[in-house]
Design a protein around this motif. Sequence first.
Motif, PDB file in Angstrom:
ATOM      1  N   ARG A 253       0.809  -1.232   0.000  1.00 29.42           N
ATOM      2  CA  ARG A 253       0.000   0.000   0.000  1.00 29.42           C
ATOM      3  C   ARG A 253       0.839   1.278   0.000  1.00 29.42           C
ATOM      4  NH1 ARG A 253      -2.729  -3.171   3.949  1.00 29.42           N
ATOM      5  NH2 ARG A 253      -4.617  -4.051   3.047  1.00 29.42           N
ATOM      6  N   ALA A 254       2.128   1.148  -0.072  1.00 24.96           N
ATOM      7  CA  ALA A 254       3.000   2.329  -0.049  1.00 24.96           C
ATOM      8  C   ALA A 254       2.643   3.279  -1.193  1.00 24.96           C
ATOM      9  CB  ALA A 254       4.459   1.896  -0.154  1.00 24.96           C
ATOM     10  N   VAL A 255       2.681   4.572  -0.894  1.00 28.79           N
ATOM     11  CA  VAL A 255       2.378   5.601  -1.887  1.00 28.79           C
ATOM     12  C   VAL A 255       3.671   5.977  -2.609  1.00 28.79           C
ATOM     13  CG1 VAL A 255       1.540   7.951  -2.223  1.00 28.79           C
ATOM     14  CG2 VAL A 255       0.426   6.451  -0.551  1.00 28.79           C
ATOM     15  N   ILE A 256       3.622   5.889  -3.946  1.00 27.02           N
ATOM     16  CA  ILE A 256       4.813   6.128  -4.758  1.00 27.02           C
ATOM     17  C   ILE A 256       4.529   7.190  -5.812  1.00 27.02           C
ATOM     18  CG2 ILE A 256       6.464   5.098  -6.377  1.00 27.02           C
ATOM     19  CD1 ILE A 256       5.714   2.351  -5.169  1.00 27.02           C
ATOM     20  N   PHE A 257       5.433   8.145  -5.912  1.00 27.14           N
ATOM     21  CA  PHE A 257       5.458   9.099  -7.017  1.00 27.14           C
ATOM     22  C   PHE A 257       6.708   8.803  -7.821  1.00 27.14           C
ATOM     23  CE2 PHE A 257       2.815  11.322  -4.010  1.00 27.14           C
ATOM     24  CZ  PHE A 257       1.855  11.931  -4.812  1.00 27.14           C
ATOM     25  N   VAL A 258       6.547   8.516  -9.105  1.00 28.26           N
ATOM     26  CA  VAL A 258       7.694   8.300  -9.985  1.00 28.26           C
ATOM     27  C   VAL A 258       8.157   9.651 -10.498  1.00 28.26           C
ATOM     28  CG1 VAL A 258       8.419   7.345 -12.215  1.00 28.26           C
ATOM     29  CG2 VAL A 258       7.011   5.968 -10.661  1.00 28.26           C
ATOM     30  N   MET A 259       9.466   9.885 -10.410  1.00 28.77           N
ATOM     31  CA  MET A 259      10.093  11.085 -10.959  1.00 28.77           C
ATOM     32  C   MET A 259      11.221  10.598 -11.849  1.00 28.77           C
ATOM     33  SD  MET A 259      10.039  13.460  -7.565  1.00 28.77           S
ATOM     34  CE  MET A 259      10.601  14.894  -8.430  1.00 28.77           C
ATOM     35  N   THR A 260      11.066  10.752 -13.165  1.00 29.36           N
ATOM     36  CA  THR A 260      11.972  10.097 -14.088  1.00 29.36           C
ATOM     37  C   THR A 260      12.237  10.933 -15.337  1.00 29.36           C
ATOM     38  OG1 THR A 260      12.293   8.034 -15.339  1.00 29.36           O
ATOM     39  CG2 THR A 260      10.046   8.899 -15.229  1.00 29.36           C
ATOM     40  N   THR A 261      13.257  10.529 -16.065  1.00 26.21           N
ATOM     41  CA  THR A 261      13.530  11.123 -17.380  1.00 26.21           C
ATOM     42  C   THR A 261      12.877  10.304 -18.488  1.00 26.21           C
ATOM     43  OG1 THR A 261      15.586   9.866 -17.569  1.00 26.21           O
ATOM     44  CG2 THR A 261      15.746  12.108 -16.662  1.00 26.21           C
ATOM     45  N   SER A 262      12.324   9.147 -18.159  1.00 25.25           N
ATOM     46  CA  SER A 262      11.788   8.239 -19.168  1.00 25.25           C
ATOM     47  C   SER A 262      10.453   8.718 -19.737  1.00 25.25           C
ATOM     48  CB  SER A 262      11.603   6.829 -18.590  1.00 25.25           C
ATOM     49  OG  SER A 262      10.990   5.988 -19.564  1.00 25.25           O
ATOM     50  N   ARG A 263      10.456   8.915 -21.049  1.00 24.78           N
ATOM     51  CA  ARG A 263       9.226   9.264 -21.766  1.00 24.78           C
ATOM     52  C   ARG A 263       8.593   8.030 -22.411  1.00 24.78           C
ATOM     53  NH1 ARG A 263       8.262  14.494 -22.733  1.00 24.78           N
ATOM     54  NH2 ARG A 263       9.847  16.007 -22.178  1.00 24.78           N
ATOM     55  N   ASP A 264       9.159   6.866 -22.145  1.00 25.19           N
ATOM     56  CA  ASP A 264       8.706   5.621 -22.751  1.00 25.19           C
ATOM     57  C   ASP A 264       7.289   5.291 -22.267  1.00 25.19           C
ATOM     58  OD1 ASP A 264       8.249   2.821 -23.292  1.00 25.19           O
ATOM     59  OD2 ASP A 264      10.405   2.553 -23.504  1.00 25.19           O
ATOM     60  N   ASP A 265       6.372   5.109 -23.212  1.00 26.92           N
ATOM     61  CA  ASP A 265       4.983   4.791 -22.867  1.00 26.92           C
ATOM     62  C   ASP A 265       4.879   3.496 -22.077  1.00 26.92           C
ATOM     63  OD1 ASP A 265       3.926   7.072 -24.038  1.00 26.92           O
ATOM     64  OD2 ASP A 265       3.591   6.097 -25.976  1.00 26.92           O
ATOM     65  N   ARG A 266       5.770   2.547 -22.345  1.00 23.35           N
ATOM     66  CA  ARG A 266       5.738   1.281 -21.589  1.00 23.35           C
ATOM     67  C   ARG A 266       6.088   1.514 -20.124  1.00 23.35           C
ATOM     68  NH1 ARG A 266       9.575  -1.516 -25.786  1.00 23.35           N
ATOM     69  NH2 ARG A 266      10.456   0.485 -25.262  1.00 23.35           N
ATOM     70  N   ASP A 267       7.079   2.371 -19.863  1.00 23.31           N
ATOM     71  CA  ASP A 267       7.439   2.678 -18.471  1.00 23.31           C
ATOM     72  C   ASP A 267       6.260   3.325 -17.754  1.00 23.31           C
ATOM     73  OD1 ASP A 267      10.000   1.641 -18.655  1.00 23.31           O
ATOM     74  OD2 ASP A 267      10.958   3.598 -18.980  1.00 23.31           O
ATOM     75  N   ARG A 268       5.626   4.273 -18.425  1.00 19.80           N
ATOM     76  CA  ARG A 268       4.475   4.951 -17.828  1.00 19.80           C
ATOM     77  C   ARG A 268       3.355   3.953 -17.532  1.00 19.80           C
ATOM     78  NH1 ARG A 268       2.756   8.815 -21.686  1.00 19.80           N
ATOM     79  NH2 ARG A 268       4.890   9.442 -21.454  1.00 19.80           N
ATOM     80  N   ALA A 269       3.048   3.089 -18.512  1.00 17.81           N
ATOM     81  CA  ALA A 269       1.998   2.082 -18.320  1.00 17.81           C
ATOM     82  C   ALA A 269       2.372   1.116 -17.197  1.00 17.81           C
ATOM     83  CB  ALA A 269       1.757   1.329 -19.621  1.00 17.81           C
ATOM     84  N   ASP A 270       3.633   0.658 -17.185  1.00 18.96           N
ATOM     85  CA  ASP A 270       4.086  -0.248 -16.126  1.00 18.96           C
ATOM     86  C   ASP A 270       3.967   0.404 -14.753  1.00 18.96           C
ATOM     87  OD1 ASP A 270       4.683  -2.294 -17.894  1.00 18.96           O
ATOM     88  OD2 ASP A 270       6.857  -1.921 -17.894  1.00 18.96           O
ATOM     89  N   ALA A 271       4.309   1.673 -14.670  1.00 21.28           N
ATOM     90  CA  ALA A 271       4.216   2.382 -13.387  1.00 21.28           C
ATOM     91  C   ALA A 271       2.762   2.467 -12.918  1.00 21.28           C
ATOM     92  CB  ALA A 271       4.827   3.772 -13.515  1.00 21.28           C
ATOM     93  N   TYR A 272       1.867   2.877 -13.810  1.00 18.61           N
ATOM     94  CA  TYR A 272       0.463   2.982 -13.411  1.00 18.61           C
ATOM     95  C   TYR A 272      -0.161   1.615 -13.163  1.00 18.61           C
ATOM     96  CZ  TYR A 272       0.242   8.017 -13.749  1.00 18.61           C
ATOM     97  OH  TYR A 272       0.432   9.357 -13.517  1.00 18.61           O
ATOM     98  N   ASP A 273       0.310   0.585 -13.852  1.00 17.02           N
ATOM     99  CA  ASP A 273      -0.150  -0.773 -13.554  1.00 17.02           C
ATOM    100  C   ASP A 273       0.229  -1.179 -12.139  1.00 17.02           C
ATOM    101  OD1 ASP A 273      -1.286  -1.113 -16.055  1.00 17.02           O
ATOM    102  OD2 ASP A 273       0.379  -2.333 -16.858  1.00 17.02           O
TER     103      ASP A 273
END
Length: 149
Positions: free
Chosen positions: A88-108
């Motif tokens: 249940r930990a709350v996570i904010f990703v702060m990244t240089t990655s514009r890769d749609d797969r990274d974004r989708a994986d993070a939100y998944d």
Amino acid sequence: MRDRHGLLNIILVEDDDGDAKAIRRALTKAGIANPVRRVTDGVEALALLRGAQGAVPETFIILLDLNMPRMNGIEFMAELRSDPALRRAVIFVMTTSRDDRDRADAYDRHVAGYILKSNVGEDFLDLVGTLDRYWHLVELPRIAPLEGA
């Protein structure tokens, strides 16, 4: 900044010294004096959150970079979400990655937000202020070891 349970701890998972310093400077400029614990990759973050480095704070948020050595941010989130005590930990990703797969994986993996470092730029102080308001408004989960663990 405090949540309704006390002082909110910030766990910064960032391998780049320059980015880590920028985040700390912005927190200081915004008047946020919360404890910040920095680790440099997912392996260190898991060790910290599992108590290998002392007591784990009950209330915290994670600011997570994706591109790190040993265990990257996506791998870290997969491991964290599979752990009943930490999922249940709350996570904010702060990244240089514009890769749609990274974004989708993070939100998944149920991140609270995916923030591109390049979009922040000079507005980093505004971002920190936004996060500060978020932390004051939401009820964060308490993270505690499972009974018998």
